[in-house]
Design a protein around this motif. Structure first.
Motif, PDB file in Angstrom:
ATOM      1  N   GLN A  16      17.978 -14.525   7.489  1.00 35.59           N
ATOM      2  CA  GLN A  16      17.456 -15.187   6.300  1.00 35.59           C
ATOM      3  C   GLN A  16      18.511 -16.092   5.669  1.00 35.59           C
ATOM      4  O   GLN A  16      18.225 -17.242   5.316  1.00 35.59           O
ATOM      5  CB  GLN A  16      16.980 -14.138   5.282  1.00 35.59           C
ATOM      6  CG  GLN A  16      16.403 -14.723   4.021  1.00 35.59           C
ATOM      7  CD  GLN A  16      15.080 -15.429   4.243  1.00 35.59           C
ATOM      8  OE1 GLN A  16      14.372 -15.174   5.206  1.00 35.59           O
ATOM      9  NE2 GLN A  16      14.749 -16.338   3.350  1.00 35.59           N
ATOM     10  N   ALA A  17      19.741 -15.592   5.532  1.00 34.99           N
ATOM     11  CA  ALA A  17      20.820 -16.411   4.956  1.00 34.99           C
ATOM     12  C   ALA A  17      21.085 -17.637   5.823  1.00 34.99           C
ATOM     13  O   ALA A  17      21.247 -18.754   5.312  1.00 34.99           O
ATOM     14  CB  ALA A  17      22.091 -15.579   4.794  1.00 34.99           C
ATOM     15  N   LEU A  18      21.098 -17.459   7.134  1.00 39.60           N
ATOM     16  CA  LEU A  18      21.334 -18.579   8.050  1.00 39.60           C
ATOM     17  C   LEU A  18      20.201 -19.597   7.991  1.00 39.60           C
ATOM     18  O   LEU A  18      20.435 -20.806   8.012  1.00 39.60           O
ATOM     19  CB  LEU A  18      21.523 -18.064   9.480  1.00 39.60           C
ATOM     20  CG  LEU A  18      22.839 -17.358   9.733  1.00 39.60           C
ATOM     21  CD1 LEU A  18      22.773 -16.519  11.007  1.00 39.60           C
ATOM     22  CD2 LEU A  18      23.981 -18.364   9.814  1.00 39.60           C
ATOM     23  N   ALA A  19      18.980 -19.112   7.896  1.00 35.38           N
ATOM     24  CA  ALA A  19      17.828 -20.024   7.829  1.00 35.38           C
ATOM     25  C   ALA A  19      17.824 -20.792   6.505  1.00 35.38           C
ATOM     26  O   ALA A  19      17.574 -21.999   6.490  1.00 35.38           O
ATOM     27  CB  ALA A  19      16.529 -19.238   8.000  1.00 35.38           C
ATOM     28  N   GLU A  20      18.116 -20.098   5.404  1.00 34.23           N
ATOM     29  CA  GLU A  20      18.151 -20.778   4.105  1.00 34.23           C
ATOM     30  C   GLU A  20      19.244 -21.837   4.056  1.00 34.23           C
ATOM     31  O   GLU A  20      19.077 -22.872   3.408  1.00 34.23           O
ATOM     32  CB  GLU A  20      18.352 -19.766   2.979  1.00 34.23           C
ATOM     33  CG  GLU A  20      17.104 -18.989   2.656  1.00 34.23           C
ATOM     34  CD  GLU A  20      17.263 -18.094   1.455  1.00 34.23           C
ATOM     35  OE1 GLU A  20      18.072 -18.400   0.560  1.00 34.23           O
ATOM     36  OE2 GLU A  20      16.564 -17.075   1.417  1.00 34.23           O
TER      37      GLU A  20
END
Length: 91
Positions: A16-20
């Motif tokens: 999620q952090a990488l996608a955001e």
């Protein structure tokens, strides 16, 4: 995103952090393939984003595990292109 939502699954929190941060993306044709965009700034932003979320939620004790999960996600992602799409184009 609250890290509490992902406390049981650091892999999902890392993704999620990488996608955001737009450091990874999913192949539009192969939803099971994650692609590493190759943007160092975005990857640094993902680490910073994860740290900020942990601080906000008071879960800094999870920082090392989450940083390792982000690193693992980046290592598992395909570099800059979907290998399945590349294989089809080579055929």
């Amino acid at each position: 995103m609250s890290i509490n939502d992902y406390a049981e699954d650091l892999e999902s929190a890392a993704r999620q952090a990488l996608a955001e941060a737009k450091a990874i993306k999913v192949c539009p044709f192969h939803s099971d393939v994650t692609i590493r965009v190759g943007d160092d700034d975005a990857e640094r932003h993902a680490y910073a984003l994860a740290t900020t979320i942990l601080k906000r939620d008071g879960n800094m004790e999870m920082r090392e595990e989450l940083m390792e999960a982000i690193k693992d996600q980046l290592e598992m992602a395909a570099d800059e292109e979907c290998p399945q799409c590349a294989h089809l184009l080579d055929s």
